[in-house]
Design an enzyme around this catalytic site. Structure first.
Site, mmCIF file in Angstrom:
data_model
loop_
_atom_site.group_PDB
_atom_site.id
_atom_site.type_symbol
_atom_site.label_atom_id
_atom_site.label_comp_id
_atom_site.label_asym_id
_atom_site.label_seq_id
_atom_site.Cartn_x
_atom_site.Cartn_y
_atom_site.Cartn_z
ATOM 1 N N GLU A 84 -7.376 14.817 9.319
ATOM 2 C CA GLU A 84 -8.134 15.830 10.052
ATOM 3 C C GLU A 84 -7.281 16.470 11.126
ATOM 4 O OE1 GLU A 84 -11.714 14.194 11.580
ATOM 5 O OE2 GLU A 84 -12.734 14.234 9.647
ATOM 6 N N LYS A 138 -7.929 -3.794 -4.333
ATOM 7 C CA LYS A 138 -6.618 -4.251 -3.862
ATOM 8 C C LYS A 138 -6.683 -5.721 -3.477
ATOM 9 C CE LYS A 138 -5.315 0.271 -2.141
ATOM 10 N NZ LYS A 138 -4.994 1.065 -0.980
ATOM 11 N N THR A 181 -0.019 4.653 1.555
ATOM 12 C CA THR A 181 -0.108 5.448 2.776
ATOM 13 C C THR A 181 0.164 4.577 3.997
ATOM 14 O OG1 THR A 181 -1.777 6.702 1.657
ATOM 15 C CG2 THR A 181 -1.550 7.069 4.013
ATOM 16 N N ARG A 234 -5.247 4.695 -8.600
ATOM 17 C CA ARG A 234 -6.686 4.927 -8.478
ATOM 18 C C ARG A 234 -7.454 3.627 -8.256
ATOM 19 N NH1 ARG A 234 -8.047 9.118 -7.731
ATOM 20 N NH2 ARG A 234 -10.252 8.728 -7.878
ATOM 21 N N ASP A 293 -3.920 7.165 -5.556
ATOM 22 C CA ASP A 293 -3.540 8.392 -6.250
ATOM 23 C C ASP A 293 -3.838 8.296 -7.735
ATOM 24 O OD1 ASP A 293 -2.541 9.488 -3.962
ATOM 25 O OD2 ASP A 293 -0.564 8.572 -4.253
ATOM 26 N N THR A 352 -2.198 2.116 -5.038
ATOM 27 C CA THR A 352 -2.462 3.407 -4.429
ATOM 28 C C THR A 352 -3.731 4.000 -4.996
ATOM 29 O OG1 THR A 352 -1.697 5.671 -4.338
ATOM 30 C CG2 THR A 352 -0.801 4.339 -6.094
ATOM 31 N N ASP A 371 0.864 -1.148 0.000
ATOM 32 C CA ASP A 371 0.000 0.000 0.000
ATOM 33 C C ASP A 371 0.915 1.216 0.000
ATOM 34 O OD1 ASP A 371 -2.208 1.410 0.148
ATOM 35 O OD2 ASP A 371 -2.779 0.839 2.183
#
Lengths: 368, 1116
Positions: free
Chosen positions: B602, B814, B497, B808, B706, B704, B495
């Site tokens: 956040e 995944k 992140t 994307r 992204d 990812t 992954d």
């Protein structure tokens, strides 16, 4: 001190303990091979020499000692109580034999190592009565001490006899003792008897600890024609023939010590042997041979070990020569990065050609 | 109080929550300011990344709404059947949200009526039992569990066979001893572990909780709590069972919990009581209701139920339940009703540990075990056939053979009949030979393997180079039986992140009202002091400092000019689920604000807002207090679109669709206020690690969310992609175009392969140099490819690529990708690893867990390589070790009339694999190293040995068997012929064979040991000495027939010459083959070892770097 402990501990956990990392360099290999060759070849020669110096007379007599009229039915001869079992043979001494000269009897095709003869397991279950053939054939406990005389449960069927409805143990019990060898030999040279010393033919450890001095034979081989007899007045620890017999042979062809002749025998002397041919090997095709032999540091006459050592030593020397040859023809610098697979790939073809050029054998080995 | 419930935003980073597409912002109405409602869009749009933010050298991840589930958590679903295939992964999302709880699947709980609840269905009580056994059940149950292993059953069958008198080869004691020993050791270990579990259970069960009994709160032991009871828990107390919240001290029904005991995450999570139950005070007005919830399950992030209360139907979700083991924080009390208790709580259901797996090496090994069984059967058949022939031949003479006793002619009567008949006799001989040759199947190997794995795991865990100082976490080895798989890894799926990145979000830049503020020079030093708020003469300061942009800071302070900026930061501070915690410091006037929340994004935004002067000070479900440039503002949360939202959220059928509808209703006519850029730095050493993995021939797949350009630039910065690689990009919008581009790509990759293949014949042998094709594929294309016939093509293509970058992709895709590889490459058995940064949930589901991505390199290249090499060698060696002994026994049987006599004493036969030869192989299996750490790390290509199965393969197995045959022949026949026609007795030659085999086997091992430490020396030579001592002891007992044999034997020269001759002669072929192979066909490992020893590694390196140039990633 504590620092030392800490470092060694962390070295251990990091798997970095000081270590020796031997690598087979050509130098080491050549040295090792030459070293083995140099050690093995002299040992081999010495063994061969020792074996060569052993003088041995072997005379198989089981067939010769049966009168010709019984030749077709040897069993009848050996099982009859009427036949004359003595038999005279003449042996010629090939070379001078220095004392002590060991007298052996050799049996062949006799499976003293048959598992039904050779058991020492000490339990019986219900099934024993259903399958009585799992009888055990000896009782080492009984042999050791009078107190264990009744320890015969492994000995069936040669375990007990009935005396006025009371089960009494047979001593020594079991099939091994039961099948004890009982031919006897009398030697004479020019009508003069040669003494055979039968003392000390068994192991001292067996005489002292394994066979009790308070255990006397009882009801042994009673009623068997031609069976071995044991003097019921001599304790087992002194019955050396029995002790020798009870040390079961490893192989179906074996020798057992009969006695020692403590005089020198000169070359070409003719010895007369009077054999009492009692023991029944005819029922199972066993062979009986009388052996007279001197010994050496290597034991009896046996060339095998010498040959094996010479072969191994010779092989090592051959290897060292071929390795040196290959090394000269195709040296490989140790740790040369060009041999790494990811560096070697482009000229893989070339490597294969070189390989073919060398020898097919090497190729085959390289496959591995 | 009529409070307004905020719409819940499931945390984007909470794994396993459904991705509901409603990003409904909180809607605020400031009380003390005249600002209008701010439609905050900030930070929630991943389709509009700010391209101006420099993506390099760091990954700038735009806070994306599609939650990036980490890979491990996806794979954790493996425990749920049906979900694991590549097929079905996608449909799962729908099926769950539309699932209605059928009555038969539901659990009915009458609130505050434990009697009625438990009346019909006997739900589990709250006492827990992690201990497996009681004193009474220990013996049978432990035995039962131990005999689940096939190995023990084999032991047992052999031992039982041996008890039959006609088969009794060994004595009773001797045959049972090894089994008894193993059972005892395991039982003692189990008993100790269980005793400790019992102790902790007792403490747990006797803790006290406040329970409503007869409308009064009473103290009750945890173990007495029943489902349906109402429990009150005060701050900092631990929750005793899984409960649905009814009301809390907060008027709006919010409770904060810390789940550190459950998943290790220390941040606070918010849970809500339903509005309908909030106002009820259980000890005053009686609550009655019916909760209908799903059956107990393991999913700690999922809960589905509804509650009928006051004739109303209320839906309950994961945010309404608090789980056993969590702690209440920041909330003075909560009241809830127990729904799952004891063993049925989610915490306990998750307690069952990692499922056991079988390593690839072990799977391969089992094939050879079958071969060995065939050998065993063959040996036994040979013996029984020979015995049969022998009996037939001497049939007529059996009568006279004393040992068959067909006729007892001594007494002249046939009293005993020892012959069981020809057929039965042969059958017995067959069974007896199985008993004698039993160790042909190396049962001890399984036990040794387990010990070795424990040892290897110990060293992996203790490795300081895999210790993460930042998080103080060691490497964790959660699955013990797949250590050696680490040396044969072919694919790494990662992954982005949290795995490649630190998962420490940092606000970097923003674009507000169309103006990009990213190019301003951030004044790190000057402005970093940050903003602080004054409350009652006390200073509140955010815990984390954020770099600020001076231009933005100026604008945010100026009133008119920076209105949008002002709104933007206000939205950042307000629209989130962050809970500010006030932490005391050593200074009396200074307090730190710690923003707690489930989403790190956040957190970053709130800290950023604070730095610009918008400090979030207080949050309850009813209002928010924000300090704006020193002015205190209080905002109340408005109820909005309540009716339609509630209809949607309580719906049991099509909940997701309804929620989507509400969302689309809310999210209309929005003005984009701005976008934030959040940076998540690459973890230290990630590019180097990826490069090492690539060079090691491991195919690296990065998955990812992204978009393609971002993903590619990340690929370059993490050295996943290099300039030398050929990139194949697949991004299509239809199945046809996908098919076409896949086919084109396949042709292209084949072309590339042949070009590179012409130069290297050993195609596929070293992964690193074969291809440098990178496949970049996007999620849309994957939709058309996964679960269709195109899967095969994708797999073919992917297996030719050294790197695959999926951009994307949705979280569920995944899982589909991993499942695809698993399906196509059957040999692949996933071993999961988790990285500390992803949060603990990943760790819980993984087989191995480590603090940093870069630890993957030492784990695989160093420990994996070692483990594989050690285990592979150990298996072959154990085969050899047992087979050589069995063959020596077998040869002897040929000389005993096929009656299974053993010259070797039964005790030596039994002790052979237990004591004589067991320790050295275990020690070598744990400690030996073929190469040092430095070389392995420096030359990742050396990892190829495991991928190519160089240490353990069929060829080596057969070579080993041939070697075994030769060695057993030498060991048996050399003494046999040397003692031919001699007075040797069975015990003496048996001792000689025992010693010869043990010395042989240990010398054999010594020859293959690469690294000799004192421990290796001690174990190998110690074993030989121990054997000698045992043989002497056995021969010193007068009750055995072999009494004193060894002493007589040792006095003769022949004995010693035999031993030396055997040791040398048996080893010559092996040594010669080893020598020539090492010298003329050296493996990479051999060369590296020589280089390591003779120190010419440097030149080595030079050549290597030429071969693999590293290009700087092109900057955009």
């Amino acid at each position: 001190m504590s620092l030392l402990v800490v470092t060694s501990n962390s070295r251990f956990t990091q798997q970095e303990l000081p270590a020796c990392k031997p690598i087979l360099t050509p130098g080491w290999v050549i040295t090792a091979f030459i070293f083995i060759g140099i050690i093995f070849i002299p040992i081999g020669l010495a063994s061969l020499f020792a074996s060569e110096n052993v003088v041995e007379i072997a005379d198989r007599y089981d067939e010769d000692c049966v009168p010709s009229i019984y030749a077709s039915d040897m069993l009848a001869y050996i099982r009859s109580s009427q036949t004359n079992k003595s038999c005279t043979k003449s042996l010629t001494v090939p070379k001078k034999m220095k004392n002590p000269i060991y007298v052996y009897y050799q049996l062949d095709n006799f499976y003293q190592n048959h598992r039904r003869l050779w058991e020492e397991v000490e339990f019986s279950l219900l099934l024993v009565s259903v399958f009585p053939d799992m009888s055990k054939s000896r009782s080492d406990k009984q042999l050791r001490s009078k107190a264990n005389e009744f320890e015969t449960k492994d000995c069936s069927p040669e375990a007990t006899f009935l005396v006025s409805n009371k089960e009494m143990p047979i001593v020594p019990c079991g099939l091994i003792a039961w099948s004890m060898f009982n031919d006897t030999y009398g030697f004479s040279l020019n009508d003069k008897a040669i003494q055979v010393n039968k003392k000390g033919i068994a192991w001292k450890s067996d005489r002292e600890y394994k066979f009790g001095s308070d255990v006397y034979p009882k009801k042994f081989q009673s009623g068997v024609i031609g069976g071995a007899k044991l003097d019921e007045n001599i304790p087992l620890s002194q019955q050396e023939d029995l002790i020798v017999w009870m040390r079961t042979a490893a192989l179906p062809k074996f020798r057992k010590l009969y006695g020692k002749i403590e005089v020198d025998l000169e070359a070409n002397e003719k010895i007369t042997v009077v054999i009492q041919n009692n023991y029944n090997t005819y029922s199972f095709g066993g062979k009986k041979t009388l052996i007279l032999s001197t010994t050496s540091w290597i034991g009896g006459k046996n060339d095998f070990l010498g040959i094996a050592y010479l072969t191994f030593g010779g092989l090592c020397l051959f290897m060292v020569i071929s390795f040196i040859f290959l090394y000269v023809v195709r040296p490989r610098p140790l740790g040369d990065p060009s041999y790494l697979s990811w560096n070697r790939n482009p000229d893989g073809l070339f490597a294969q050609l070189r390989c073919r050029f060398l020898s097919d054998i090497l190729c085959a080995m390289e496959e591995f | 109080m009529d409070s307004n419930r905020p719409l819940l935003i499931p945390s984007p980073r909470t794994p396993a929550t459904q991705d509901l597409p409603y990003n409904t912002p909180d809607l605020l109405k400031p009380l003390s300011s005249s600002n209008p409602i701010i439609p905050a869009v900030s930070s929630m749009d991943s389709t509009n990344p700010i391209d101006n933010c420099p993506p390099l050298p760091h990954i700038t991840s735009f806070n994306s709404s599609s939650s990036l589930q980490n890979l491990s958590s996806i794979q954790s679903k493996a425990s749920v059947p049906m979900r694991y295939g590549s097929r079905g992964a996608d449909s799962e999302a729908l099926s769950i949200s539309q699932k209605e709880i059928n009555d038969e699947d539901a659990r009915l709980i009458h609130v505050n009526d434990a009697g009625k609840t438990n009346d019909k269905f006997e739900f589990a009580g709250n006492s827990i039992r992690t201990g497996k056994y009681s004193i009474l059940t220990f013996f049978p149950r432990n035995l039962f569990e131990q005999f689940h292993r096939v190995a023990y059953i084999y032991f047992l069958v052999i031992a039982v066979l041996n008890q039959l008198p006609q088969l009794a080869v060994f004595g009773r004691a001797a045959s049972i001893l090894p089994l008894a020993f193993v059972l005892l050791v395991t039982a003692v270990k189990d008993a100790y572990e269980d005793w400790r579990r019992h102790q902790s259970d007792r403490i747990e069960n006797n803790r006290l909780a406040t329970v409503l009994v007869n409308d009064q709160y009473q103290q009750k032991k945890w173990k007495d709590i029943r489902v349906g009871e109402i429990i009150k828990i005060s701050a900092s107390e631990t929750i005793p069972c899984d409960m649905v919240l009814l009301s809390t001290s907060d008027p709006t029904g919010v409770a904060y919990i810390q789940t550190i005991n459950l998943d290790g995450e220390s941040n606070l999570k918010t849970r809500y009581a339903k509005q309908e139950t909030l106002s009820k005070i259980p000890d005053k007005d009686k609550i009655t209701g019916l909760i209908k919830c799903e059956k107990p399950n393991r999913n700690i992030y999922g809960f589905q139920a509804n509650m009928e209360i006051d004739e109303k139907r209320v839906s309950l979700g994961p945010s309404n339940i608090i789980l056993r083991g969590c702690e209440i924080k920041n909330t003075s009390w909560v009241v809830g009703v127990a729904v799952y208790a004891g063993q049925e709580t989610k915490a306990m259901l998750n307690n069952s540990g990692a499922p056991s797996k079988r390593s690839r090496l072990e799977t391969r090994m089992n094939r050879e075990i079958i071969l060995l069984s065939l050998f065993l059967v063959a040996l036994c058949t040979v013996v029984s056939i020979c015995a049969g022939v022998w009996l037939r031949r001497y049939k007529d003479e059996l009568d006279y053979l004393p040992f068959f006793r067909k006729a007892d002619f001594s007494e002249g009567e046939k009293d005993t009949y020892n012959y069981s008949g020809w057929g039965l006799e042969i059958f017995f001989i067959f069974l007896m030979s199985v008993i004698v040759f039993q160790i042909m199947i190396p049962i001890s190997l399984y036990i040794s393997m387990e010990l070795v794995r424990v040892g290897q795991a110990y060293f992996m865990i203790r490795d300081t180079r895999m210790y993460d100082e930042a998080s103080d976490s060691r490497f964790q080895c959660r699955a013990l039986n797949i250590n050696e798989d680490l040396g044969q890894i072919k694919y790494v799926f990662s992954d982005k992140t949290g795995t490649l990145t630190e998962n420490k979000m940092e606000f970097q830049c923003a674009s507000i009202w169309g103006v990009d503020y990213s190019d301003g020079k951030t004044n790190a030093q000057g402005e970093q002091a940050g903003y602080s708020a004054q409350v009652d003469r006390q200073v509140l300061r955010p815990k984390m400092k954020v770099k600020v942009d001076p231009e933005l800071l100026r604008l945010s302070k100026s009133g008119k000019e920076g209105k949008h900026v002002h709104d933007f930061f206000l939205a950042l501070a307000a629209c989130n689920t962050i809970v500010p915690l006030v932490v005391e410091t050593s200074e009396p006037t200074l307090r730190l604000l710690d923003y707690q929340g489930e989403s790190p994004d956040e957190q970053a935004l709130v800290y950023a807002a604070a730095a610009y002067g918008f400090v979030l000070i207080e949050r309850t479900s009813g209002h928010i207090v924000i300090d704006v440039q020193g002015e205190r503002h209080r905002y109340n949360v408005l109820g909005f679109a309540r009716s339609s939202y509630e209809t949607a959220s309580t719906a049991l059928i099509g909940r997701a669709a309804l929620l989507r509808k509400v969302a689309s209703y809310v999210e209309t006519n929005l003005n984009i206020l701005g976008a934030s850029g959040i940076e998540d730095k690459l973890q230290q050493g990630v590019p180097e690690a990826i490069e090492s993995l690539r060079m090691a021939g491991i195919k690296v797949w990065v998955l990812t969310g992204d978009k393609q350009e971002t993903a590619i630039s990340i690929g370059y910065s993490s050295r996943l992609l290099t300039g030398k690689m050929t990139q194949i990009i697949i991004n299509n919008n239809s199945k046809e175009s996908c098919k076409k581009s896949l086919e084109d790509a396949l042709i292209m990759s084949k072309k590339l392969m042949t070009v590179s293949g012409a130069a290297n014949k050993t195609e596929g042998s070293s992964g690193a140099s074969v291809s440098s094709v990178a496949l970049i594929i996007d999620g849309t294309s994957l939709v058309y490819i996964l679960d269709t016939e195109l899967e095969d093509k994708l797999f073919q293509l992917a297996s030719k690529c050294s790197v695959v970058l999926c951009c994307r992709v949705a979280p569920l895709q995944k899982a589909g990708i991993v499942a695809l590889i698993k399906k196509q490459d059957r040999r692949y058995d996933p071993c999961h690893w988790g990285c500390g940064q992803e949060g603990r949930q990943a760790v819980m589901a993984s087989d191995f867990a480590m603090g940093q991505f870069r630890f993957l390199v030492p784990l695989l290249l160093v420990h994996g390589h070692w483990n594989y090499q050690r285990m592979g060698y150990m298996i072959l060696y154990n085969f050899y070790r047992n087979a050589v002994f069995v063959l020596v026994l077998f040869w002897y049987v040929l000389f005993t009339c096929f009656t299974l006599t053993t010259a070797i004493t039964e005790w030596s036969s039994v002790l052979y694999s237990v004591l004589y030869t067991s320790l050295p192989t275990i020690i070598v299996g744990i400690l030996d190293k073929d190469l040092g750490r430095t070389s392995l790390l420096k030359y990742p290509q050396l990892y190829g040995a495991g991928q190519r199965e160089e240490i353990y393969n069929a060829k080596l197995f057969w070579l080993t068997i041939m070697d075994t045959l030769w060695q057993s022949i030498v060991a048996f026949f050399l003494p046999l012929l040397a003692y031919w026609e001699s007075t040797i007795d069975g015990s003496s030659i048996g001792d000689l064979w025992t010693l010869a085999v043990v010395i042989l086997v240990n010398v054999h091992l010594a020859m293959d040991v690469i690294r000799w430490t004192w421990i290796t020396h001690a174990s190998i030579w110690g074993s030989i000495i121990a054997t000698c001592i045992c043989v002497i002891v056995i021969d010193a007992m007068p009750m055995f027939s072999g009494y004193w044999a060894i002493f007589h034997l040792a006095k003769t020269g022949l004995f010693w010459l035999c031993l030396i001759g055997i040791s040398v002669g048996a080893m010559i072929p092996r040594f010669v083959v080893k020598l020539f192979v090492q010298y003329y066909r050296p493996s990479d490992i051999q060369i590296a070892r020589e280089a390591e020893k003779f120190g010419n590694f440097r030149e080595f390196g030079g050549a290597e770097i030429e071969m693999n140039p590293i290009f700087d990633p092109p900057r955009r």
